[in-house]
Design a protein around this motif. Structure first.
Motif, mmCIF file in Angstrom:
data_model
loop_
_atom_site.group_PDB
_atom_site.id
_atom_site.type_symbol
_atom_site.label_atom_id
_atom_site.label_comp_id
_atom_site.label_asym_id
_atom_site.label_seq_id
_atom_site.Cartn_x
_atom_site.Cartn_y
_atom_site.Cartn_z
ATOM 1 N N PRO A 132 48.311 25.773 49.833
ATOM 2 C CA PRO A 132 46.806 25.787 49.997
ATOM 3 C C PRO A 132 46.235 26.267 48.502
ATOM 4 O O PRO A 132 47.088 27.082 47.657
ATOM 5 C CB PRO A 132 46.440 26.648 51.103
ATOM 6 N N ARG A 133 45.137 26.052 48.210
ATOM 7 C CA ARG A 133 44.424 26.385 47.290
ATOM 8 C C ARG A 133 44.067 27.973 47.455
ATOM 9 O O ARG A 133 43.565 28.414 48.255
ATOM 10 C CB ARG A 133 42.938 25.809 47.039
ATOM 11 N N LEU A 134 44.173 28.623 46.270
ATOM 12 C CA LEU A 134 44.162 30.057 46.318
ATOM 13 C C LEU A 134 42.848 30.530 45.335
ATOM 14 O O LEU A 134 42.712 29.933 44.116
ATOM 15 C CB LEU A 134 45.227 30.814 45.704
ATOM 16 N N LEU A 135 41.868 31.456 45.876
ATOM 17 C CA LEU A 135 40.832 31.904 45.221
ATOM 18 C C LEU A 135 40.879 33.326 44.928
ATOM 19 O O LEU A 135 41.208 34.120 45.854
ATOM 20 C CB LEU A 135 39.673 31.508 46.058
ATOM 21 N N GLY A 136 40.855 33.742 43.751
ATOM 22 C CA GLY A 136 41.020 35.179 43.398
ATOM 23 C C GLY A 136 39.519 35.743 43.353
ATOM 24 O O GLY A 136 38.545 35.275 42.615
ATOM 25 N N VAL A 151 54.767 40.194 48.009
ATOM 26 C CA VAL A 151 53.919 39.538 48.825
ATOM 27 C C VAL A 151 52.447 39.927 48.476
ATOM 28 O O VAL A 151 52.216 41.029 48.145
ATOM 29 C CB VAL A 151 53.972 40.169 50.443
ATOM 30 N N ILE A 152 51.693 38.990 48.642
ATOM 31 C CA ILE A 152 50.194 39.077 48.358
ATOM 32 C C ILE A 152 49.214 38.692 49.582
ATOM 33 O O ILE A 152 49.304 37.932 50.196
ATOM 34 C CB ILE A 152 49.684 38.130 47.247
ATOM 35 N N PRO A 153 48.707 39.809 50.032
ATOM 36 C CA PRO A 153 47.791 39.719 51.219
ATOM 37 C C PRO A 153 46.391 38.754 50.937
ATOM 38 O O PRO A 153 46.043 38.598 49.827
ATOM 39 C CB PRO A 153 46.743 41.038 51.331
ATOM 40 N N ALA A 154 46.017 37.892 51.984
ATOM 41 C CA ALA A 154 45.264 36.821 51.788
ATOM 42 C C ALA A 154 44.381 36.758 53.017
ATOM 43 O O ALA A 154 44.666 37.257 54.122
ATOM 44 C CB ALA A 154 45.880 35.437 51.782
ATOM 45 N N ILE A 155 43.148 36.174 52.879
ATOM 46 C CA ILE A 155 42.062 35.818 53.885
ATOM 47 C C ILE A 155 41.840 34.649 53.878
ATOM 48 O O ILE A 155 41.510 33.825 52.913
ATOM 49 C CB ILE A 155 40.745 36.938 53.890
ATOM 50 N N GLY A 156 41.908 33.888 54.978
ATOM 51 C CA GLY A 156 41.424 32.577 55.116
ATOM 52 C C GLY A 156 40.505 32.105 56.339
ATOM 53 O O GLY A 156 40.328 33.066 57.494
ATOM 54 N N LEU A 197 42.430 29.962 50.402
ATOM 55 C CA LEU A 197 42.893 31.452 50.993
ATOM 56 C C LEU A 197 42.519 32.525 49.689
ATOM 57 O O LEU A 197 42.607 31.913 48.542
ATOM 58 C CB LEU A 197 44.313 31.367 51.044
ATOM 59 N N LEU A 198 41.701 33.281 50.243
ATOM 60 C CA LEU A 198 41.006 34.309 49.146
ATOM 61 C C LEU A 198 42.009 35.523 48.962
ATOM 62 O O LEU A 198 42.595 36.075 50.186
ATOM 63 C CB LEU A 198 39.755 34.736 49.594
ATOM 64 N N VAL A 199 42.526 35.817 47.605
ATOM 65 C CA VAL A 199 43.534 36.721 47.365
ATOM 66 C C VAL A 199 42.678 37.840 46.546
ATOM 67 O O VAL A 199 41.637 37.373 45.755
ATOM 68 C CB VAL A 199 44.549 36.315 46.646
ATOM 69 N N ASP A 200 43.199 38.789 46.326
ATOM 70 C CA ASP A 200 42.664 39.768 45.152
ATOM 71 C C ASP A 200 42.884 39.287 43.739
ATOM 72 O O ASP A 200 43.976 38.711 43.510
ATOM 73 C CB ASP A 200 43.633 41.236 45.387
ATOM 74 N N MET A 207 34.791 28.460 40.236
ATOM 75 C CA MET A 207 34.071 28.446 41.553
ATOM 76 C C MET A 207 33.077 29.695 41.394
ATOM 77 O O MET A 207 33.454 30.959 41.168
ATOM 78 C CB MET A 207 34.908 28.260 42.662
ATOM 79 N N PHE A 208 31.899 29.580 42.086
ATOM 80 C CA PHE A 208 30.901 30.508 42.272
ATOM 81 C C PHE A 208 30.284 30.666 43.536
ATOM 82 O O PHE A 208 29.723 29.307 43.904
ATOM 83 C CB PHE A 208 30.014 30.440 41.100
ATOM 84 N N LEU A 209 30.054 31.574 44.118
ATOM 85 C CA LEU A 209 29.319 31.927 45.289
ATOM 86 C C LEU A 209 27.744 32.317 44.818
ATOM 87 O O LEU A 209 27.825 33.436 44.209
ATOM 88 C CB LEU A 209 29.686 32.494 46.273
#
Length: 486
Positions: free
Chosen positions: A208-212, A248-253, A297-300, A316-318
């Motif tokens: 999946p695409r990762l967003l920092g 391991v990197i924590p992620a939120i999706g 998936l959002l990561v640090d 990418m911008f919110l």
């Protein structure tokens, strides 16, 4: 829970569905008890009549009393149909309305009646529960707990935007342009390209695409609603900074992407290849409920740059802007950043596009459930025709003592309409129990009015089917059946 995670969000929990299913079974069991109890009462012979009469069911005795009263001129009740107000005979039932007589007739064959109730109850339950998962626009798209996160647009650029220290002196406040209004807030995201894991992609994603992102920026805003998060987490976004395992990197999706596209759950990992060729794992530590970030998936940000040092800018911008000046600000940003190919998409439009896919799938199942209920209405009509064929002699007695053909049809409609109402009612109550957490959740945005309209429409179709079946079954001279002793 047993795995150390808690869940809360506008998605139907399995426990709620189980509770609704148990309520449906309990409702059907109650209907069965009522049918059996009334069938024993209605089949009990009256004790104050002749021995010959005691061999007849109570319904036939009532018809016989009607005939006797009619022939002798005795008054057994009141109104245009006096027998419906008749006093109770000792040991036998009294019918004070067509509905009461219809219910008594319905209980004569408990198994057949229970099958009819169960079919409509199961159909109504499934249609309502499936329809309750439909998603509409959030009540307030600007709310930070909504699926939009309170943002107005999602911005994407073809080329990376490298922060300019001259216009970004404060690292906690990102500015896209020098003349960006103070009221505009921008959350920049570094993008590591990968597969789209949203419902807009029909293929199965591999990586999946990762967003920092800097977790604190979203934590300060209280952006989005979490569907699931670690037990005891002070702020789920800050869980992206936790973890001692360097591999391991924590992620939120988004919960939908994690569950249905990635086929993962909380605590599960996904292997991703790093820039140096060494694989590392991404662990799901929390999920968002119905958000515009579906598919990513959002990561640090710091940990993402460790694995991909070449990600020097943001793509990418919110963007959050005041509603009154939003069109002018969007036009200015698009013009000033045309060189990097900025494209703005409304967060409301993004959420609607994601909802459209989910609602389309649900609409298919709703149509199949509605078709099943319509076929059930036709089946109920067949049951009416069979019951009339078996009881033509009884109905002939009604016609002989003065009941009009219209009132006989009303009797049949009351008899089978009660079964239809019992089934629809049991299914609706069980469905209400199942979707209660979904309806009570502040993030829920489903509309229940169309579901009620659908249920009423299907009930009306069933009633029309009973009426047509009764008309067709009662065609022909009923009194001949009485003469033949049927």
């Amino acid at each position: 829970s047993a795995w150390g995670w808690t869940a809360s969000g506008p998605a139907l929990p399995a426990a709620s569905f189980l509770a609704g299913s148990l309520a449906l079974v309990a409702g059907l069991a109650l209907c069965r008890l009522l049918l059996i109890y009334n069938s024993r009462d209605s089949s009990r012979p009256a004790k104050n009549l002749d021995v010959v009469d005691q061999r007849m069911p109570a319904q036939h005795l009532t018809m016989l009393e009607l005939a006797r009263a009619r022939s002798t001129g005795a008054s057994v009740g009141c109104g245009r149909q006096p027998a419906l107000c008749a006093p109770r005979t000792r040991g036998g039932p009294a019918f004070r309305s067509l509905g009461g007589l219809g219910w008594s007739n319905a209980t004569r064959r408990p198994g057949r009646s229970l099958a009819t109730i169960a079919f409509f109850a199961a159909g109504a339950f499934l249609v309502l529960v499936v329809g309750a998962n439909r998603r509409g626009a959030p009540a307030d798209p600007t709310a930070r707990a909504a699926g939009t996160g309170g943002f107005t647009w999602i911005g994407r650029t073809s080329l990376a935007v490298v922060p300019d220290p001259r216009i970004n002196p404060d690292p906690r406040r990102f500015r896209l342009t020098a003349d960006q209004p103070e009221a505009v807030e921008v959350v920049p995201l570094r993008v590591r390209d990968g597969d789209d894991a949203s419902c807009l992609n029909l293929n199965r994603p591999q990586e999946p695409r990762l967003l920092g992102v800097v977790p604190g920026t979203l934590a300060e805003r209280g952006a989005f609603t979490f569907a699931a998060a670690p037990d005891g987490a002070r702020e789920p976004w800050l869980a992206l900074e936790d973890g001692d395992d360097p591999g391991v990197i924590p992620a939120i999706g988004d919960a939908s992407s994690v569950t249905w596209s990635l086929h993962r759950g909380l605590g599960d990992t996904i292997e991703v290849a790093g820039e140096n060729g060494r694989p590392f794992r991404v662990r799901i530590v929390a999920t968002l409920a119905d958000s515009i970030l579906q598919g990513d998936l959002l990561v640090d940000e710091a940990r993402l740059r460790e694995r991909f040092p070449s990600l020097t800018g943001y793509r990418m911008f919110l963007i959050d802007a005041p509603a009154a000046s939003a069109p002018a600000i969007a036009a200015g940003l698009t013009r000033d950043l045309a060189g990097v190919g900025l494209e703005l998409e409304s967060t409301a439009d993004r959420l609607a596009a994601l909802h459209a896919v989910q609602n389309t799938y649900l609409a298919v199942f709703e149509m199949l459930g509605g078709l099943g209920l319509l076929l059930g209405g036709a089946g109920l009509g067949i049951v009416v025709a069979r019951n009339v064929a078996e009881r033509r002699g009884e109905l002939a007695v009604l016609r002989a003592v003065g009941f009009s053909a219209r009132r006989v049809r009303r009797l049949l409609l009351a008899e089978h309409g009660l079964l239809l109402l019992a089934g629809a009612g049991a299914g609706a109550v069980a469905a209400a129990i199942a979707i209660l957490p979904l309806a009570a959740h502040p993030g829920g945005d489903a509309s229940y009015v169309p579901l009620l309209v659908l249920l009423v429409g299907l009930g009306g179709a069933g009633a029309i089917g009973v009426e047509l079946a009764a008309r067709l079954a009662l065609r022909g001279p009923l009194l001949e059946a009485l003469a033949r002793g049927r």
